[in-house]
Design a protein around this motif. Structure first.
Motif, PDB file in Angstrom:
ATOM      1  N   LEU A  32       7.820  15.224   1.571  1.00  0.00           N
ATOM      2  CA  LEU A  32       6.510  15.542   2.143  1.00  0.00           C
ATOM      3  C   LEU A  32       6.602  16.245   3.489  1.00  0.00           C
ATOM      4  O   LEU A  32       5.572  16.623   4.063  1.00  0.00           O
ATOM      5  CB  LEU A  32       5.673  14.260   2.285  1.00  0.00           C
ATOM      6  CG  LEU A  32       5.319  13.527   0.982  1.00  0.00           C
ATOM      7  CD1 LEU A  32       4.509  12.275   1.279  1.00  0.00           C
ATOM      8  CD2 LEU A  32       4.555  14.439   0.044  1.00  0.00           C
ATOM      9  N   GLY A  33       7.826  16.400   4.005  1.00  0.00           N
ATOM     10  CA  GLY A  33       7.993  17.065   5.295  1.00  0.00           C
ATOM     11  C   GLY A  33       7.494  16.235   6.464  1.00  0.00           C
ATOM     12  O   GLY A  33       6.942  16.762   7.437  1.00  0.00           O
ATOM     13  N   LEU A  34       7.694  14.925   6.370  1.00  0.00           N
ATOM     14  CA  LEU A  34       7.228  14.002   7.399  1.00  0.00           C
ATOM     15  C   LEU A  34       8.399  13.209   7.963  1.00  0.00           C
ATOM     16  O   LEU A  34       9.518  13.248   7.434  1.00  0.00           O
ATOM     17  CB  LEU A  34       6.214  13.016   6.804  1.00  0.00           C
ATOM     18  CG  LEU A  34       4.994  13.621   6.087  1.00  0.00           C
ATOM     19  CD1 LEU A  34       4.240  12.526   5.352  1.00  0.00           C
ATOM     20  CD2 LEU A  34       4.087  14.322   7.092  1.00  0.00           C
ATOM     21  N   SER A  35       8.156  12.461   9.021  1.00  0.00           N
ATOM     22  CA  SER A  35       9.181  11.557   9.534  1.00  0.00           C
ATOM     23  C   SER A  35       9.213  10.299   8.684  1.00  0.00           C
ATOM     24  O   SER A  35       8.239   9.986   7.983  1.00  0.00           O
ATOM     25  CB  SER A  35       8.885  11.180  10.989  1.00  0.00           C
ATOM     26  OG  SER A  35       7.730  10.352  11.057  1.00  0.00           O
ATOM     27  N   ARG A  36      10.320   9.571   8.737  1.00  0.00           N
ATOM     28  CA  ARG A  36      10.441   8.353   7.947  1.00  0.00           C
ATOM     29  C   ARG A  36       9.385   7.328   8.367  1.00  0.00           C
ATOM     30  O   ARG A  36       8.837   6.594   7.539  1.00  0.00           O
ATOM     31  CB  ARG A  36      11.839   7.764   8.115  1.00  0.00           C
ATOM     32  CG  ARG A  36      12.104   6.531   7.260  1.00  0.00           C
ATOM     33  CD  ARG A  36      13.531   6.036   7.429  1.00  0.00           C
ATOM     34  NE  ARG A  36      13.785   4.849   6.634  1.00  0.00           N
ATOM     35  CZ  ARG A  36      13.439   3.610   7.002  1.00  0.00           C
ATOM     36  NH1 ARG A  36      12.818   3.423   8.160  1.00  0.00           N
ATOM     37  NH2 ARG A  36      13.710   2.580   6.220  1.00  0.00           N
ATOM     38  N   GLN A  37       9.084   7.280   9.653  1.00  0.00           N
ATOM     39  CA  GLN A  37       8.103   6.326  10.160  1.00  0.00           C
ATOM     40  C   GLN A  37       6.706   6.614   9.596  1.00  0.00           C
ATOM     41  O   GLN A  37       5.968   5.707   9.205  1.00  0.00           O
ATOM     42  CB  GLN A  37       8.063   6.368  11.699  1.00  0.00           C
ATOM     43  CG  GLN A  37       9.298   5.809  12.384  1.00  0.00           C
ATOM     44  CD  GLN A  37      10.500   6.731  12.308  1.00  0.00           C
ATOM     45  OE1 GLN A  37      10.353   7.942  12.069  1.00  0.00           O
ATOM     46  NE2 GLN A  37      11.693   6.178  12.500  1.00  0.00           N
ATOM     47  N   VAL A  38       6.355   7.909   9.516  1.00  0.00           N
ATOM     48  CA  VAL A  38       5.045   8.278   8.964  1.00  0.00           C
ATOM     49  C   VAL A  38       4.979   7.938   7.476  1.00  0.00           C
ATOM     50  O   VAL A  38       3.977   7.431   6.982  1.00  0.00           O
ATOM     51  CB  VAL A  38       4.764   9.777   9.191  1.00  0.00           C
ATOM     52  CG1 VAL A  38       3.495  10.199   8.452  1.00  0.00           C
ATOM     53  CG2 VAL A  38       4.621  10.071  10.678  1.00  0.00           C
ATOM     54  N   ALA A  39       6.078   8.200   6.770  1.00  0.00           N
ATOM     55  CA  ALA A  39       6.126   7.869   5.343  1.00  0.00           C
ATOM     56  C   ALA A  39       5.938   6.371   5.135  1.00  0.00           C
ATOM     57  O   ALA A  39       5.221   5.935   4.226  1.00  0.00           O
ATOM     58  CB  ALA A  39       7.445   8.336   4.741  1.00  0.00           C
ATOM     59  N   GLN A  40       6.580   5.582   5.975  1.00  0.00           N
ATOM     60  CA  GLN A  40       6.463   4.130   5.881  1.00  0.00           C
ATOM     61  C   GLN A  40       5.019   3.685   6.110  1.00  0.00           C
ATOM     62  O   GLN A  40       4.493   2.824   5.392  1.00  0.00           O
ATOM     63  CB  GLN A  40       7.379   3.465   6.908  1.00  0.00           C
ATOM     64  CG  GLN A  40       7.401   1.944   6.832  1.00  0.00           C
ATOM     65  CD  GLN A  40       8.344   1.351   7.867  1.00  0.00           C
ATOM     66  OE1 GLN A  40       8.584   1.951   8.917  1.00  0.00           O
ATOM     67  NE2 GLN A  40       8.890   0.193   7.580  1.00  0.00           N
ATOM     68  N   ARG A  41       4.345   4.320   7.096  1.00  0.00           N
ATOM     69  CA  ARG A  41       2.953   3.956   7.388  1.00  0.00           C
ATOM     70  C   ARG A  41       2.027   4.353   6.233  1.00  0.00           C
ATOM     71  O   ARG A  41       1.065   3.647   5.923  1.00  0.00           O
ATOM     72  CB  ARG A  41       2.491   4.617   8.697  1.00  0.00           C
ATOM     73  CG  ARG A  41       3.077   3.974   9.949  1.00  0.00           C
ATOM     74  CD  ARG A  41       2.272   4.342  11.189  1.00  0.00           C
ATOM     75  NE  ARG A  41       2.332   5.770  11.488  1.00  0.00           N
ATOM     76  CZ  ARG A  41       3.279   6.338  12.238  1.00  0.00           C
ATOM     77  NH1 ARG A  41       4.245   5.589  12.756  1.00  0.00           N
ATOM     78  NH2 ARG A  41       3.264   7.634  12.478  1.00  0.00           N
ATOM     79  N   LEU A  42       2.325   5.484   5.593  1.00  0.00           N
ATOM     80  CA  LEU A  42       1.510   5.909   4.455  1.00  0.00           C
ATOM     81  C   LEU A  42       1.592   4.908   3.314  1.00  0.00           C
ATOM     82  O   LEU A  42       0.587   4.573   2.674  1.00  0.00           O
ATOM     83  CB  LEU A  42       1.962   7.293   3.972  1.00  0.00           C
ATOM     84  CG  LEU A  42       1.533   8.495   4.812  1.00  0.00           C
ATOM     85  CD1 LEU A  42       2.220   9.753   4.312  1.00  0.00           C
ATOM     86  CD2 LEU A  42       0.019   8.669   4.786  1.00  0.00           C
ATOM     87  N   ILE A  43       2.807   4.419   3.043  1.00  0.00           N
ATOM     88  CA  ILE A  43       2.989   3.435   1.965  1.00  0.00           C
ATOM     89  C   ILE A  43       2.238   2.153   2.288  1.00  0.00           C
ATOM     90  O   ILE A  43       1.562   1.561   1.427  1.00  0.00           O
ATOM     91  CB  ILE A  43       4.489   3.153   1.755  1.00  0.00           C
ATOM     92  CG1 ILE A  43       5.194   4.419   1.252  1.00  0.00           C
ATOM     93  CG2 ILE A  43       4.686   2.015   0.762  1.00  0.00           C
ATOM     94  CD1 ILE A  43       6.704   4.338   1.316  1.00  0.00           C
ATOM     95  N   SER A  44       2.300   1.722   3.543  1.00  0.00           N
ATOM     96  CA  SER A  44       1.574   0.516   3.969  1.00  0.00           C
ATOM     97  C   SER A  44       0.071   0.740   3.857  1.00  0.00           C
ATOM     98  O   SER A  44      -0.684  -0.144   3.421  1.00  0.00           O
ATOM     99  CB  SER A  44       1.952   0.159   5.409  1.00  0.00           C
ATOM    100  OG  SER A  44       3.320  -0.154   5.512  1.00  0.00           O
ATOM    101  N   SER A  45      -0.374   1.951   4.243  1.00  0.00           N
ATOM    102  CA  SER A  45      -1.804   2.274   4.170  1.00  0.00           C
ATOM    103  C   SER A  45      -2.306   2.226   2.731  1.00  0.00           C
ATOM    104  O   SER A  45      -3.425   1.775   2.463  1.00  0.00           O
ATOM    105  CB  SER A  45      -2.067   3.656   4.765  1.00  0.00           C
ATOM    106  OG  SER A  45      -1.764   3.679   6.142  1.00  0.00           O
ATOM    107  N   ALA A  46      -1.483   2.716   1.803  1.00  0.00           N
ATOM    108  CA  ALA A  46      -1.872   2.708   0.395  1.00  0.00           C
ATOM    109  C   ALA A  46      -2.138   1.283  -0.079  1.00  0.00           C
ATOM    110  O   ALA A  46      -3.099   1.028  -0.815  1.00  0.00           O
ATOM    111  CB  ALA A  46      -0.792   3.367  -0.452  1.00  0.00           C
TER     112      ALA A  46
END
Length: 316
Positions: A32-46
């Motif tokens: 997705l062209g994001l940082s690992r931290q942002v990806a982690q937050r997206l999964i938590s948000s889902a």
């Protein structure tokens, strides 16, 4: 699309990758062209937004739009598209399995008795594996393809039997090799009363679920011993694009007639099909086969992936 909707879209996409495809957070970040931290937050948000239950309840809007456009372009009765941007083939296949299982489950849930015609192959087997166990003994599964290879062995992908087990319904199989030894041998197999009864049941199936296969050296039909290297090369000289149940067609979706065709024992398929035939396939290596199957109207339903859908819609 406002900022909140964009966040939900990204969260839904990340959830597909994490929970369905089994990608790591770093893999998702890279795709997705994001940082690992942002990806982690997206999964938590889902999870927090209630998208993740038994399945992913928030579809990716772009995929829904692609599906609608494909459905209109190719006059399909059903089309589903799973996210695939930036993903490897293995992850795409896992997503196809989950989405395909959801499509099948909706038909299986029907209380009135249904007859399902079923093909074979890795994609269909993965879909059946992803199906929940549903008590529908009133339904029937009918094989569309002979499952005996040239060395007399059986295929490892006996999909109809597995599906029947999941539904606790009856299973009917084609008592023949995929390719007979000769045209005369084919006639012998196909004239048998058992074969004719099963084939008639398959031809009158309420809906048929099939894979769409690529053709080339190392393709499933070749690797499993159903067709030889020489036969593959001969088909390539005829500009083969793909196959379904051992029926070969070129890039215009026109069936290729030849030596193999005279020995094929599968239940007949045809272009511009009047039957309910749903195809399941995705990934770059299957693009030519999918495009040809749609062009020739071998299927009137399709479950595929995002990148494939984009390429199909770009074609004039």
């Amino acid at each position: 699309m406002n900022k909140e909707e964009k966040k939900q879209e990204l969260a839904a996409r990340a959830a597909w990758m994490y929970y369905v495809a089994g990608l790591t957070q770093q893999d998702i970040a890279t795709a997705l062209g994001l940082s690992r931290q942002v990806a982690q937050r997206l999964i938590s948000s889902a999870r927090e937004m209630g998208m993740v239950t038994v399945n992913i309840s928030h579809p990716v809007t772009r995929c829904m739009e692609l599906a609608a456009n494909l459905q209109e372009k190719y006059a399909l009765s059903l089309c589903r598209v799973v996210p695939s941007a930036g993903l490897e083939n293995e992850a795409i296949q896992q997503m196809l399995a989950v989405e395909g299982a959801d499509v099948m489950a909706k038909f299986i849930a029907n209380d009135s008795p249904q007859v399902f015609g079923i093909g074979s192959g890795k994609t269909l087997r993965a879909i059946i594996d992803a199906l929940p166990w549903l008590e529908r003994p009133q339904h029937q599964c009918v094989s569309m393809i002979g499952a005996i290879a040239r060395d007399d062995s059986g295929t490892r992908y006996d999909v109809p039997l597995k599906m029947a087990e999941k539904m606790q319904g009856k299973y009917f199989f084609i008592p023949a090799p995929l390719y007979a030894d000769s045209p005369e041998d084919k006639t012998m197999w196909c004239q048998h009363q058992l074969y004719q009864r099963v084939a008639e049941r398959a031809l009158n199936a309420d809906i048929t679920f099939l894979g769409i296969g690529e053709v080339g050296l190392g393709c499933p039909l070749n690797a499993e011993g159903f067709i030889t290297d020489e036969q593959v090369k001969a088909l390539e000289q005829q500009h083969v694009a793909g196959e379904m149940l051992g029926h070969f067609f070129n890039h215009q979706g026109v069936r290729l007639e030849g030596e193999l065709d005279t020995r094929l024992t599968s239940v007949p398929l045809c272009s511009q099909t009047p039957r309910n035939v749903y195809g399941f396939a995705g990934g770059a290596k299957k693009y030519a086969a999918i495009r040809a199957a749609l062009t020739g109207q071998w299927v009137n339903g399709l479950v595929t992936d995002e990148d494939t859908a984009v390429k199909l819609l770009a074609e004039k």
